[in-house]
Design a protein around this motif. Structure first.
Motif, PDB file in Angstrom:
ATOM      1  N   ASP A   3       0.895   8.455  -7.007  1.00  0.00           N
ATOM      2  CA  ASP A   3       1.114   9.899  -6.930  1.00  0.00           C
ATOM      3  C   ASP A   3       1.697  10.426  -8.236  1.00  0.00           C
ATOM      4  O   ASP A   3       1.356  11.524  -8.677  1.00  0.00           O
ATOM      5  N   ARG A  59       2.179   1.512  -3.505  1.00  0.00           N
ATOM      6  CA  ARG A  59       1.080   1.893  -4.385  1.00  0.00           C
ATOM      7  C   ARG A  59       0.818   3.396  -4.278  1.00  0.00           C
ATOM      8  O   ARG A  59       0.676   4.091  -5.286  1.00  0.00           O
ATOM      9  N   HIS A  60       0.783   3.905  -3.067  1.00  0.00           N
ATOM     10  CA  HIS A  60       0.555   5.335  -2.847  1.00  0.00           C
ATOM     11  C   HIS A  60       1.626   6.171  -3.548  1.00  0.00           C
ATOM     12  O   HIS A  60       1.317   7.161  -4.214  1.00  0.00           O
ATOM     13  N   ARG A  61       2.872   5.772  -3.408  1.00  0.00           N
ATOM     14  CA  ARG A  61       3.984   6.512  -4.013  1.00  0.00           C
ATOM     15  C   ARG A  61       3.924   6.478  -5.538  1.00  0.00           C
ATOM     16  O   ARG A  61       4.176   7.478  -6.207  1.00  0.00           O
ATOM     17  N   GLU A  75       0.826  -1.217   0.000  1.00  0.00           N
ATOM     18  CA  GLU A  75       0.000   0.000   0.000  1.00  0.00           C
ATOM     19  C   GLU A  75       0.857   1.263   0.000  1.00  0.00           C
ATOM     20  O   GLU A  75       0.517   2.242  -0.666  1.00  0.00           O
ATOM     21  N   GLU A  76       1.967   1.239   0.711  1.00  0.00           N
ATOM     22  CA  GLU A  76       2.870   2.387   0.706  1.00  0.00           C
ATOM     23  C   GLU A  76       3.478   2.581  -0.687  1.00  0.00           C
ATOM     24  O   GLU A  76       3.534   3.699  -1.203  1.00  0.00           O
TER      25      GLU A  76
END
Length: 182
Positions: free
Chosen positions: A72, A67-69, A64-65
């Protein structure tokens, strides 16, 4: 100038303007396609980053981290390519470099992760493009070149931010007065 000469010139100008509008619309369509498919592209990239021998530190990072990066960048591609200034790109990626230094991620792995991010994006464009004409292929090629230039800047400013975090401003022997905004 005879009337038919003026008419021919006007016709040519109208044709050029029409082609330019079509060109912009086609490029926007490609970017929109990427932004809509950002999750799919990100999923493939996450798998690659978390299994690639050159990005070992990222193997421990949660999906998830990551994926977030990744999202963005992918979901804001149009903004990065058309609306963001070089100062905004510089600031964002220098901050990214400094943050990754604080996370103790080796610089080579950060650069490789950025390279994979670019590679997956360009590969997606090539695999799923909607080009039908030579002109559309040219516009797709131009978009790929814009993506490459963007990632070149992103890599440079990330490295610079990382090095800046690693070497304080007091370390004049290292910096020799160089600053990327000068």
């Amino acid at each position: 100038m005879p009337q038919e000469g003026v008419s021919s010139i006007l016709s040519l100008v109208v044709g050029i303007v029409k082609k330019e509008k079509e060109s912009v619309m086609f490029t926007k369509k490609l970017v929109d396609m990427i932004e809509r498919q950002a999750e799919e592209i990100a999923n493939r990239l996450i798998k690659d980053i978390q299994t690639n021998v050159y990005t070992e530190t990222y193997h421990e990072m949660g999906q998830e981290e990551l994926r977030h990066r990744i999202l963005d960048v992918y979901r804001n591609l149009e903004s990065w390519l058309t609306r963001k200034t070089d100062d905004e790109v510089r600031r964002k990626f220098m901050e990214l470099g400094a943050a990754r230094f604080e996370e103790h991620i080796p610089l080579s792995q950060i650069v490789y992760a950025l390279m994979l991010t670019r590679i997956h994006l360009v590969q997606y464009l090539k695999n799923y493009s909607m080009t039908e004409t030579a002109f559309e292929m040219f516009r797709e090629h131009e978009l790929c070149q814009s993506v490459v230039r963007f990632f070149d800047k992103a890599v440079f400013y990330t490295v610079y931010g990382y090095e800046h975090a690693e070497h304080t401003d007091e370390d004049e022997d290292y910096w020799h007065g160089f600053h990327p905004d000068s």
